[in-house]
Design a protein around this motif. Sequence first.
Motif, short mmCIF file in Angstrom:
data_model
loop_
_atom_site.label_atom_id
_atom_site.label_comp_id
_atom_site.label_asym_id
_atom_site.label_seq_id
_atom_site.Cartn_x
_atom_site.Cartn_y
_atom_site.Cartn_z
N ASN A 200 9.09 -13.47 8.57
CA ASN A 200 8.97 -13.81 7.16
C ASN A 200 8.20 -15.11 6.96
N GLU A 201 8.41 -16.07 7.85
CA GLU A 201 7.65 -17.32 7.76
C GLU A 201 6.16 -17.05 7.92
N GLN A 202 5.83 -16.16 8.85
CA GLN A 202 4.41 -15.80 9.06
C GLN A 202 3.84 -15.08 7.84
N MET A 203 4.65 -14.20 7.22
CA MET A 203 4.19 -13.46 6.04
C MET A 203 3.86 -14.42 4.90
N VAL A 204 4.76 -15.36 4.64
CA VAL A 204 4.55 -16.32 3.55
C VAL A 204 3.35 -17.21 3.85
N GLU A 205 3.24 -17.63 5.13
CA GLU A 205 2.13 -18.49 5.54
C GLU A 205 0.79 -17.80 5.28
N ALA A 206 0.79 -16.46 5.44
CA ALA A 206 -0.43 -15.68 5.22
C ALA A 206 -0.63 -15.30 3.75
N GLY A 207 0.25 -15.80 2.88
CA GLY A 207 0.14 -15.51 1.45
C GLY A 207 0.66 -14.15 1.05
N LYS A 208 1.49 -13.53 1.90
CA LYS A 208 2.05 -12.22 1.60
C LYS A 208 3.52 -12.34 1.22
N ALA A 209 4.02 -11.32 0.51
CA ALA A 209 5.43 -11.33 0.10
C ALA A 209 6.33 -11.12 1.30
#
Length: 741
Positions: A200-209
């Motif tokens: 989830n941290e990677q998803m947010v870092e990439a600008g994804k939900a």
Amino acid sequence: MSRVEPQTDEIPAQGIRDEYEQLTEDVRRYRYAYYNEDSPLVSDAEFDQLYRRLEEIEALHPELVANDSPTQEVGGEVSAAFAPVEHLQRMYSLEDVFSLEELQVWIGRATASVEKQGRVDELTWLSEVKIDGLAVNLLYRNGELVRAATRGDGHTGEDITHNALTIKDIPRTLKGSGHPAEVEIRGEVFIPSKAFLELNEQMVEAGKAPFANPRNAAAGSLRQKDPALTAQRPLSMFVHGIGAREGLAASSQSETYALLQEWGLPTSPYFKVLDSYDDVLKFIEHFGDHRHDLLHEIDGIVIKVDDFALQRALGHTSRVPRWAVAYKYPPEEVHTKLLDIQVNVGRTGRVTPYGVMEPVKVAGSTVEMATLHNQDVVKAKGVLIGDTVVLRKAGDVIPEIVGPVVALRDGSEREFVMPTECPSCGTPLKPAKEGDVDIRCPNAKSCPSQLRERVFHVAGRGAFDIEALGWEAAIALTSGPGPDPATIGGRPAPEGPGVLTNEARIFELAEDYEDPALRDALADVKVWREKRSKGVGTGEWELIPYFWTKPTAKTPSKPSATTQKLFKEVQKARSQPLWRVLVALSIRHVGPTASRALATAFGSMDAIRAASEEQLADVDGVGPIIAAALTEWFAVDWHREIVDTWAKHGVRMADEVDESKPRTLEGLTVVVTGSLENFSRDEAKEAIITRGGKASGSVSKKTDYVVAGESAGSKLDKAEQLGLRILDEEGFVRLLETGEA
């Protein structure tokens, strides 16, 4: 669950028909979002409640039931994005029960059926944790994986073979020999709990939900059209059953698990074959206590009849097997609205964001606030103010916002912006040192919020343990006119003078309690309380005295019984041991363990103050970080004033050496876990330390003894694995007396 008898002679009222149609529509919509879009719109608990109401109406009014009712279906629909796959043998759902009473009824019914066949002596229960993942069916031909599919509607699933091949736990070729010509292996694909947080941290870092939960993360990962993307996700799998099994020699579920392991397939370590209902209850209780210690998330326990012949005899309904059931733990996750994100300034100046939510009941208590730790965590979770969020509260653990329900956003949500100035005193915020994630208010001496938190901490169970000095009392003692915000913790702040301007005066206050000026000042402190009618809040607030009683037509205001008790308890607290005094000082990093070690090593506050940083660091259980924090703290003049003022007003600053207690535990490390009959946890640690031993909080190879009381948990399990010496309470007492168990 009590059985609902059908009432076929009644014509359902229009209101029931309308409710049934709405429920059917809602259940279908929520199920589709859950299974096909991997984006749940409601919590599992809310869905279960709606589904059970649908079942209840259908039991009362069977004439309403249509062939396409959600209660007649298994799982979800098959997505058009993947090729449809026919399972060789149908994949069923499991019947859910939500209480131990319902489970007892289910087991009683299954046992009675087996008794009729005269085979009750053969009845055993394979019990295993219910993985919160995605059901997958693997088809092997002559030991080679040829297809992987989702459960779908039970008959037809989605072909996800290319994606499944990227999961390292799934072998392409089975080990050993003698495999059936064709065999279906059923299991659950999941994302381990730790890996889910990182994902989830990677998803947010990439600008994804971010994903709402690990189950939907696993499902979404398996439904990627590009297997290369699936390969980037930390997917795992445990297998737990067999579908088509022609030529398979195993005669039970447990034998099958052993066979699957021989073939190189991953099986869960969390299962047991049990002989009785009481054993099943103990299994449920154990994993209920340790559900968050496991590799993956679980939401219940699956209980199966172990013997295959008995399974066949019990058979299936149109939707579920009669030989298996899922006991669901009370819900720990719910959905609620995130109304705002505010910040709290703690006793050491750390600024912590927290969510303010619409009040919601979860894990037995009503929750309206939950910590978000720091600005990086807010970003990593991907939550916006105004989101519907997933809220988790595991038992008595602090509530946690898991993440947002992105599908419910309407565009009105907004990002949280971390303040640059302290909301309590206006001082510019900054990290304590370069590279720190946390930001702090450097105005430690006069920041109202830090003072309030320190006063509350002084009275805590690990410090002076002052009864009647709780959070609200700490607010009332310290709040006064100034830049402090109008609300504290989401409620209006008290009005009136701040009686305490620093924690040094706490014990002076108790001595001066009879002083007329102080009594007048206390009488002026008023707090906002919500008016209640028949025990229910009215939404109206009123100002009432906090330390004095509310005046009536017949009786004037006077100091309340709680206030009188408060100051008596403060006076009593002066005799607490040295380690508690150290904890009460709110020195960063200095908690009960380090404080006990320091008190044992030096014996007095003067000796600790006079010690060099190197001498402090040499104490077992202290080390260089805590030693540096102590040295820095005592270098501040107003910190030293607190200690001196407390000493002046009778606070104990040195421990008396109790010569009656021999040093029987010199050089020994002892861990206490579970509840003891004649010792509180603190008393047990005190007993170990005063006899020269080290009271550790964790089990390792260096541990000499583990004392296990009632409800001892994972520490006891680890001690047994390491082969350590384990004592009951009687053995512990003997160890204290003689040094030998």
